[in-house]
Motif scaffolding. Structure first.
Motif, PDB file in Angstrom:
ATOM      1  N   VAL A 134     -13.941  72.060  52.613  1.00  0.00           N
ATOM      2  CA  VAL A 134     -14.110  70.610  52.465  1.00  0.00           C
ATOM      3  C   VAL A 134     -13.102  70.106  51.431  1.00  0.00           C
ATOM      4  O   VAL A 134     -12.974  70.665  50.349  1.00  0.00           O
ATOM      5  CB  VAL A 134     -15.545  70.269  51.983  1.00  0.00           C
ATOM      6  CG1 VAL A 134     -15.660  68.788  51.612  1.00  0.00           C
ATOM      7  CG2 VAL A 134     -16.565  70.627  53.060  1.00  0.00           C
ATOM      8  N   HIS A 135     -12.379  69.050  51.810  1.00  0.00           N
ATOM      9  CA  HIS A 135     -11.503  68.368  50.868  1.00  0.00           C
ATOM     10  C   HIS A 135     -12.253  67.193  50.263  1.00  0.00           C
ATOM     11  O   HIS A 135     -12.760  66.337  50.990  1.00  0.00           O
ATOM     12  CB  HIS A 135     -10.222  67.877  51.551  1.00  0.00           C
ATOM     13  CG  HIS A 135      -9.278  68.991  51.878  1.00  0.00           C
ATOM     14  ND1 HIS A 135      -8.331  68.901  52.880  1.00  0.00           N
ATOM     15  CD2 HIS A 135      -9.138  70.212  51.330  1.00  0.00           C
ATOM     16  CE1 HIS A 135      -7.654  70.039  52.938  1.00  0.00           C
ATOM     17  NE2 HIS A 135      -8.117  70.851  52.008  1.00  0.00           N
ATOM     18  N   ALA A 136     -12.336  67.157  48.942  1.00  0.00           N
ATOM     19  CA  ALA A 136     -13.076  66.102  48.248  1.00  0.00           C
ATOM     20  C   ALA A 136     -12.104  65.145  47.570  1.00  0.00           C
ATOM     21  O   ALA A 136     -10.888  65.353  47.578  1.00  0.00           O
ATOM     22  CB  ALA A 136     -14.014  66.721  47.217  1.00  0.00           C
ATOM     23  N   THR A 137     -12.669  64.086  47.020  1.00  0.00           N
ATOM     24  CA  THR A 137     -11.877  63.110  46.264  1.00  0.00           C
ATOM     25  C   THR A 137     -12.441  63.048  44.845  1.00  0.00           C
ATOM     26  O   THR A 137     -13.637  62.793  44.663  1.00  0.00           O
ATOM     27  CB  THR A 137     -11.951  61.727  46.931  1.00  0.00           C
ATOM     28  OG1 THR A 137     -11.524  61.855  48.296  1.00  0.00           O
ATOM     29  CG2 THR A 137     -11.047  60.735  46.211  1.00  0.00           C
ATOM     30  N   PHE A 138     -11.580  63.325  43.867  1.00  0.00           N
ATOM     31  CA  PHE A 138     -12.004  63.364  42.466  1.00  0.00           C
ATOM     32  C   PHE A 138     -11.527  62.116  41.739  1.00  0.00           C
ATOM     33  O   PHE A 138     -10.322  61.799  41.761  1.00  0.00           O
ATOM     34  CB  PHE A 138     -11.431  64.600  41.772  1.00  0.00           C
ATOM     35  CG  PHE A 138     -12.063  65.892  42.223  1.00  0.00           C
ATOM     36  CD1 PHE A 138     -13.158  66.428  41.551  1.00  0.00           C
ATOM     37  CD2 PHE A 138     -11.575  66.574  43.332  1.00  0.00           C
ATOM     38  CE1 PHE A 138     -13.760  67.615  41.963  1.00  0.00           C
ATOM     39  CE2 PHE A 138     -12.160  67.764  43.761  1.00  0.00           C
ATOM     40  CZ  PHE A 138     -13.251  68.285  43.072  1.00  0.00           C
ATOM     41  N   PHE A 139     -12.453  61.401  41.105  1.00  0.00           N
ATOM     42  CA  PHE A 139     -12.107  60.266  40.243  1.00  0.00           C
ATOM     43  C   PHE A 139     -12.230  60.754  38.811  1.00  0.00           C
ATOM     44  O   PHE A 139     -13.342  60.899  38.289  1.00  0.00           O
ATOM     45  CB  PHE A 139     -13.014  59.071  40.532  1.00  0.00           C
ATOM     46  CG  PHE A 139     -12.746  58.452  41.874  1.00  0.00           C
ATOM     47  CD1 PHE A 139     -11.836  57.403  41.995  1.00  0.00           C
ATOM     48  CD2 PHE A 139     -13.360  58.928  43.015  1.00  0.00           C
ATOM     49  CE1 PHE A 139     -11.556  56.844  43.231  1.00  0.00           C
ATOM     50  CE2 PHE A 139     -13.094  58.380  44.266  1.00  0.00           C
ATOM     51  CZ  PHE A 139     -12.181  57.331  44.373  1.00  0.00           C
ATOM     52  N   VAL A 140     -11.090  61.049  38.214  1.00  0.00           N
ATOM     53  CA  VAL A 140     -11.091  61.779  36.940  1.00  0.00           C
ATOM     54  C   VAL A 140     -10.814  60.850  35.756  1.00  0.00           C
ATOM     55  O   VAL A 140     -10.227  59.772  35.895  1.00  0.00           O
ATOM     56  CB  VAL A 140     -10.040  62.910  36.970  1.00  0.00           C
ATOM     57  CG1 VAL A 140     -10.409  63.933  38.043  1.00  0.00           C
ATOM     58  CG2 VAL A 140      -8.637  62.362  37.221  1.00  0.00           C
ATOM     59  N   LEU A 141     -11.246  61.306  34.585  1.00  0.00           N
ATOM     60  CA  LEU A 141     -11.008  60.579  33.340  1.00  0.00           C
ATOM     61  C   LEU A 141      -9.776  61.144  32.647  1.00  0.00           C
ATOM     62  O   LEU A 141      -9.638  62.369  32.512  1.00  0.00           O
ATOM     63  CB  LEU A 141     -12.213  60.716  32.407  1.00  0.00           C
ATOM     64  CG  LEU A 141     -13.515  60.066  32.893  1.00  0.00           C
ATOM     65  CD1 LEU A 141     -14.644  60.349  31.902  1.00  0.00           C
ATOM     66  CD2 LEU A 141     -13.333  58.569  33.080  1.00  0.00           C
ATOM     67  N   GLY A 142      -8.901  60.259  32.162  1.00  0.00           N
ATOM     68  CA  GLY A 142      -7.678  60.703  31.508  1.00  0.00           C
ATOM     69  C   GLY A 142      -7.921  61.681  30.364  1.00  0.00           C
ATOM     70  O   GLY A 142      -7.200  62.660  30.207  1.00  0.00           O
ATOM     71  N   ARG A 143      -8.961  61.437  29.592  1.00  0.00           N
ATOM     72  CA  ARG A 143      -9.190  62.331  28.440  1.00  0.00           C
ATOM     73  C   ARG A 143      -9.575  63.735  28.896  1.00  0.00           C
ATOM     74  O   ARG A 143      -9.291  64.715  28.208  1.00  0.00           O
ATOM     75  CB  ARG A 143     -10.241  61.750  27.488  1.00  0.00           C
ATOM     76  CG  ARG A 143     -11.637  61.628  28.020  1.00  0.00           C
ATOM     77  CD  ARG A 143     -12.542  61.036  26.935  1.00  0.00           C
ATOM     78  NE  ARG A 143     -13.653  60.279  27.475  1.00  0.00           N
ATOM     79  CZ  ARG A 143     -14.892  60.770  27.595  1.00  0.00           C
ATOM     80  NH1 ARG A 143     -15.162  62.005  27.217  1.00  0.00           N
ATOM     81  NH2 ARG A 143     -15.841  60.026  28.097  1.00  0.00           N
ATOM     82  N   HIS A 144     -10.211  63.846  30.059  1.00  0.00           N
ATOM     83  CA  HIS A 144     -10.540  65.171  30.587  1.00  0.00           C
ATOM     84  C   HIS A 144      -9.346  65.802  31.302  1.00  0.00           C
ATOM     85  O   HIS A 144      -9.225  67.025  31.346  1.00  0.00           O
ATOM     86  CB  HIS A 144     -11.746  65.091  31.517  1.00  0.00           C
ATOM     87  CG  HIS A 144     -13.014  64.763  30.795  1.00  0.00           C
ATOM     88  ND1 HIS A 144     -14.138  64.295  31.429  1.00  0.00           N
ATOM     89  CD2 HIS A 144     -13.328  64.822  29.481  1.00  0.00           C
ATOM     90  CE1 HIS A 144     -15.089  64.088  30.534  1.00  0.00           C
ATOM     91  NE2 HIS A 144     -14.611  64.402  29.349  1.00  0.00           N
ATOM     92  N   VAL A 145      -8.513  64.956  31.870  1.00  0.00           N
ATOM     93  CA  VAL A 145      -7.278  65.467  32.484  1.00  0.00           C
ATOM     94  C   VAL A 145      -6.425  66.149  31.418  1.00  0.00           C
ATOM     95  O   VAL A 145      -5.866  67.221  31.630  1.00  0.00           O
ATOM     96  CB  VAL A 145      -6.486  64.311  33.138  1.00  0.00           C
ATOM     97  CG1 VAL A 145      -5.123  64.798  33.631  1.00  0.00           C
ATOM     98  CG2 VAL A 145      -7.282  63.697  34.279  1.00  0.00           C
ATOM     99  N   ARG A 146      -6.367  65.523  30.262  1.00  0.00           N
ATOM    100  CA  ARG A 146      -5.582  66.075  29.155  1.00  0.00           C
ATOM    101  C   ARG A 146      -6.122  67.454  28.733  1.00  0.00           C
ATOM    102  O   ARG A 146      -5.359  68.340  28.383  1.00  0.00           O
ATOM    103  CB  ARG A 146      -5.631  65.103  27.971  1.00  0.00           C
ATOM    104  CG  ARG A 146      -4.694  65.424  26.864  1.00  0.00           C
ATOM    105  CD  ARG A 146      -4.681  64.312  25.837  1.00  0.00           C
ATOM    106  NE  ARG A 146      -3.773  63.237  26.193  1.00  0.00           N
ATOM    107  CZ  ARG A 146      -3.720  62.069  25.559  1.00  0.00           C
ATOM    108  NH1 ARG A 146      -4.541  61.826  24.562  1.00  0.00           N
ATOM    109  NH2 ARG A 146      -2.849  61.163  25.917  1.00  0.00           N
TER     110      ARG A 146
END
Ligand code: NI
Length: 246
Positions: free
Chosen positions: A63-75
């Motif tokens: 399954v391919h999902a869509t992630f809505f991520v937070l910049g501070r967690h991306v870092r």
């Protein structure tokens, strides 16, 4: 003359509503568009310590999902963003720090979106959507997103996974009770261990209910054939694009 001025705020609001770009609010869209069996699984607020295990489960279920991520967690977790991209998931913008965007001034709103955007593009993601924290937006937020090349997108099924911490309650809240077929945009949060634990079972159940898993972009673009079980489209039925707010 006085009544002319009294009407000005209304006229301005009406004009702003016409001028602003659309918002993809799937509550309305997917209710009206019963023919689509597309199910987009979305995860907000990560990536976090459990996200790697979720990616394992998604790979296992194909399954391919869509992630809505937070910049501070991306870092903090750039490796997880690279892995999402490499494994075919969509990675989208959910702000840097999860504020209520309506309460920020323009500079702060732009910073929330643009900082996250530059982090993501540096990691190989190509965001297309902005999902405002809490689903809270106004025309200014929509315009800020547009200036960053992003469409505002919400959801149609809130799993309320912050509230339901067992597989059974989670399934009970998101699965359709009848054989109508599941479809729409499903909201989960990959920061909850219980959500990750429930996902294999939830995905199996959704598939049994007729879900054809797509990403949000695929859902929006209407990619892919429909299963035979869906009723034929009624003549004159409105396209969901015509239901966009603003
Ligand atoms: Ni959120």
């Amino acid at each position: 003359m006085r009544h002319v001025f009294a009407a000005l705020p209304f006229l301005f609001t009406a004009f702003a509503a016409l001028a602003a770009p659309p918002v993809l609010d799937f509550t309305e869209i997917s209710r009206s568009e019963g023919r689509s069996a597309g199910c987009a699984i979305t995860f907000d607020d990560g990536p976090g310590e459990h996200t790697g295990r979720l990616l394992d489960a998604l790979a296992d279920k194909r399954v391919h999902a869509t992630f809505f991520v937070l910049g501070r967690h991306v870092r903090s977790h750039p490796d997880l963003i690279r892995r999402m991209v490499a494994e075919g998931h969509e990675v989208e913008n959910h702000s840097f720090d999860h504020p209520d965007m309506r309460k920020l001034d323009e500079a702060a709103r732009q910073k929330e979106i643009a900082e996250t955007e530059s982090l993501l593009t540096a990691l190989g993601a190509k965001p297309r959507f902005f999902r405002p924290p809490y689903g809270a937006y106004d025309p200014r937020v929509v315009e800020d997103a547009r200036q960053n090349g992003l469409e505002v997108v919400l959801w149609s099924h809130d799993s309320e996974d912050w509230r339901y911490h067992t597989v059974a309650t989670l399934e009970g809240n998101i699965l359709p009770p009848s054989s109508h077929g599941a479809h729409g945009i499903f909201l989960f949060h990959d920061i909850h261990d219980s959500t990750i634990a429930a996902m294999p079972s939830v995905l199996d159940e959704l598939k049994d209910k007729g879900c054809r898993f797509v990403t949000v972009a695929e859902w929006v673009d209407g990619a892919g054939p429909l299963p035979d079980t869906t009723p034929p489209r009624q003549a004159g039925a409105k396209s969901w694009r015509s239901l966009l707010r603003w």
